[in-house]
Design a protein around this motif. Structure first.
Motif, PDB file in Angstrom:
ATOM      1  N   THR A 184     -21.371  64.032  13.332  1.00  0.00           N
ATOM      2  CA  THR A 184     -22.141  64.850  11.653  1.00  0.00           C
ATOM      3  C   THR A 184     -22.244  64.122  10.669  1.00  0.00           C
ATOM      4  O   THR A 184     -21.540  63.049  10.631  1.00  0.00           O
ATOM      5  N   ASP A 185     -21.455  64.706   9.340  1.00  0.00           N
ATOM      6  CA  ASP A 185     -21.731  64.181   7.981  1.00  0.00           C
ATOM      7  C   ASP A 185     -20.500  63.366   7.547  1.00  0.00           C
ATOM      8  O   ASP A 185     -19.214  63.795   8.257  1.00  0.00           O
ATOM      9  N   ARG A 186     -20.409  62.471   6.618  1.00  0.00           N
ATOM     10  CA  ARG A 186     -19.026  61.690   5.887  1.00  0.00           C
ATOM     11  C   ARG A 186     -18.685  61.969   5.410  1.00  0.00           C
ATOM     12  O   ARG A 186     -17.231  62.451   5.569  1.00  0.00           O
ATOM     13  N   GLN A 190     -14.569  63.189   6.488  1.00  0.00           N
ATOM     14  CA  GLN A 190     -13.424  62.989   5.455  1.00  0.00           C
ATOM     15  C   GLN A 190     -12.282  64.265   5.551  1.00  0.00           C
ATOM     16  O   GLN A 190     -11.168  64.771   5.815  1.00  0.00           O
ATOM     17  N   ARG A 191     -12.781  65.122   5.782  1.00  0.00           N
ATOM     18  CA  ARG A 191     -12.452  66.803   5.835  1.00  0.00           C
ATOM     19  C   ARG A 191     -11.071  66.775   7.333  1.00  0.00           C
ATOM     20  O   ARG A 191     -10.728  67.327   6.852  1.00  0.00           O
ATOM     21  N   PRO A 195      -4.614  64.238   6.252  1.00  0.00           N
ATOM     22  CA  PRO A 195      -3.297  63.765   7.416  1.00  0.00           C
ATOM     23  C   PRO A 195      -2.760  65.443   7.973  1.00  0.00           C
ATOM     24  O   PRO A 195      -1.857  65.156   8.600  1.00  0.00           O
ATOM     25  N   THR A 196      -3.080  66.342   6.903  1.00  0.00           N
ATOM     26  CA  THR A 196      -2.794  67.664   7.919  1.00  0.00           C
ATOM     27  C   THR A 196      -2.730  68.088   8.507  1.00  0.00           C
ATOM     28  O   THR A 196      -2.049  68.566   9.349  1.00  0.00           O
ATOM     29  N   PHE A 197      -3.764  67.370   8.841  1.00  0.00           N
ATOM     30  CA  PHE A 197      -4.338  68.330  10.593  1.00  0.00           C
ATOM     31  C   PHE A 197      -3.460  66.568  11.668  1.00  0.00           C
ATOM     32  O   PHE A 197      -3.267  68.004  12.246  1.00  0.00           O
ATOM     33  N   VAL A 198      -3.104  66.403  11.094  1.00  0.00           N
ATOM     34  CA  VAL A 198      -2.126  65.165  11.793  1.00  0.00           C
ATOM     35  C   VAL A 198      -0.960  65.796  11.792  1.00  0.00           C
ATOM     36  O   VAL A 198      -0.443  66.380  12.913  1.00  0.00           O
ATOM     37  N   GLU A 199      -0.243  66.429  10.899  1.00  0.00           N
ATOM     38  CA  GLU A 199       0.837  67.104  10.670  1.00  0.00           C
ATOM     39  C   GLU A 199       1.340  68.187  11.384  1.00  0.00           C
ATOM     40  O   GLU A 199       2.396  69.072  11.866  1.00  0.00           O
ATOM     41  N   GLU A 334      -4.729  62.434  -0.123  1.00  0.00           N
ATOM     42  CA  GLU A 334      -5.565  61.114   0.360  1.00  0.00           C
ATOM     43  C   GLU A 334      -6.585  61.933   1.193  1.00  0.00           C
ATOM     44  O   GLU A 334      -6.782  62.139   2.070  1.00  0.00           O
ATOM     45  N   ARG A 335      -7.433  61.062   1.407  1.00  0.00           N
ATOM     46  CA  ARG A 335      -8.457  61.539   2.593  1.00  0.00           C
ATOM     47  C   ARG A 335      -8.948  59.216   2.947  1.00  0.00           C
ATOM     48  O   ARG A 335     -10.822  59.349   3.176  1.00  0.00           O
TER      49      ARG A 335
END
Length: 418
Positions: A184-186, A190-191, A195-199, A334-335
């Motif tokens: 996909t696109d940059r 980045q979205r 980090p929240t997706f990990v947490e 952060e991204r």
């Protein structure tokens, strides 16, 4: 009991410990695949419950292979794909090999050499920043634009070739990971690296569901899934209808990579195996997550690796102050590429002491609030200090669930079906 734990390219951590100090030795990967070319040939010409590549396509069709990230022996797999594609029954089909944007130079050069200068077979390295090489294929259920590599959007058949991982893995996108967000696109990358997706497991599931939705919009029906036996070896290459295959393969992965010690240990020793391409901050974060699941609250984790990459500015900011709650709040915004790893480290440090045996300078390790371990002798002393130990091989692939504790891995893929 004599313990041998491999890490890095060829390092071995060997030590002798009393049996009553060892809670578990998690090192039970299955047999290595005998022949990658044979497995790829079978997968493409005679897959279960799906027509072979020649029967599933018609003359002049464009067949695009979306090559995922972190696949062991990926060069051999691509070579085997091109060998099958060169057969007479496929001579009137067009073939595209699409590589991730961060594919290594050796892989890029090797594949381009295999492809040659002909027009029937092409190789492209994805560029997430080039809008001319991206296509809009629709909007997601959350009304977000879906941008995909143009070759994949134009193809008559897209075949993702991905690394199969457990649904509950730290940063797993599901069976369509080799398509989205890999191509996909940059901005979307980045979205989805937030980090929240990990947490948060709920957000992690939503992210995996979005990848599935994109795969369905793109019309992906068939795929190849690689089961790793280690960071550089393969246990199996499976093929078929991708949704069905993904569900079936979870049982195989659990048998190979999910361990259930009888209890938590005072110290978890986690090895990151493989060469330089495996010695990353992302794999460090996976190893931390595995170690944290195996050790007591206020216990310790010893990571054995050859990590040498200088940490990002996001990681280094962990050294600025000791308020871990404030650090986590900052990192969530952060991204950067290592933001998820930084959040995992901050979260782990709030619960466990972390020792690191690596190729990083001791000063940097110390700045990150970890205890540097200079050599194998020091690592042995760490193990001797703690009253109980669990050893985990191939920590970037493994998963630990102590008996009686559950892992949240129930992703309802059907809810994303068209």
């Amino acid at each position: 009991m004599q313990i041998t734990l491999s890490f890095g390219e060829s390092q071995k951590f060997e030590l002798q410990l009393p049996d009553d100090k060892i809670v578990a030795l998690c090192d039970g990967a299955g047999p290595t695949l005998e022949s990658i070319p044979t497995a790829v040939e079978t997968a493409l010409t005679n897959p279960p419950q799906f027509p072979g590549l020649a029967e599933a396509t018609v003359p002049d069709d464009l067949i695009a292979f979306a090559i995922g990230r972190h696949i062991p022996a990926v060069g051999e797999i691509v070579a085997a794909i091109l060998e099958v594609a060169s057969r007479p029954e496929l001579a009137d089909r067009r073939i595209a090999i699409v590589l991730p944007h961060d594919a290594g130079d050796a892989l890029q050069q090797g594949v381009k050499q295999l492809v040659g200068d002909g027009e029937r077979v092409v190789c492209e390295v994805h560029d997430p920043d080039d809008r001319n090489k991206l296509a809009f294929i629709g909007a997601s259920k959350e009304n977000r634009p879906i941008m995909i590599n143009r070759i994949l959007s134009d193809a008559d058949m897209v075949i993702p070739v991905g690394l199969a991982r457990l649904d509950s893995s730290l940063d797993y996108f599901g069976p369509y990971e080799a398509v989205f967000p890999t191509f996909t696109d940059r901005e979307t990358m980045q979205r989805l690296s937030a980090p929240t997706f990990v947490e948060q497991p709920v957000l992690r599931k939503r992210r995996a569901g979005e990848a599935t939705e994109v795969g369905h919009v793109l019309g992906v029906l068939f795929g190849l899934q690689v089961e790793a036996n280690g960071p550089q070896t393969i246990q199996a290459i499976r093929a078929g209808a991708i949704d069905v295959l993904a569900a079936q393969i979870q049982d195989d992965l659990a048998k190979s990579w999910r361990y259930q010690p009888s209890k938590r240990a005072a110290l978890a020793i986690v090895a990151i195996s493989g060469g330089r391409e495996q010695q990353t901050w992302a794999n460090f974060a996976r190893a931390l997550a595995v170690g944290s699941a195996a050790t007591d609250d206020n216990g310790a984790i010893l990571i054995c690796c050859e990590l040498a990459t200088h940490p990002s500015s996001t990681m280094l900011q962990l050294a600025e102050h000791d308020d871990l709650d404030e650090q986590r709040r900052r990192i969530r915004r952060e991204r950067t590429a290592d933001a998820a790893a930084a959040l995992q480290l901050a979260t782990t440090l709030d619960r466990n002491k972390v020792y690191l045996l690596s190729a990083l300078p001791e000063g940097i390790v110390d700045e990150l609030n970890m205890a540097p371990v200079a050599n194998l002798d020091e690592a042995r002393k760490v193990c001797e200090y703690y009253e109980s130990c669990t050893f985990i091989a191939h920590g970037q692939l493994a998963e630990v669930a102590v008996e009686g504790e559950e892992i949240s891995s129930d992703i309802d893929w059907d809810q994303y079906a068209l």
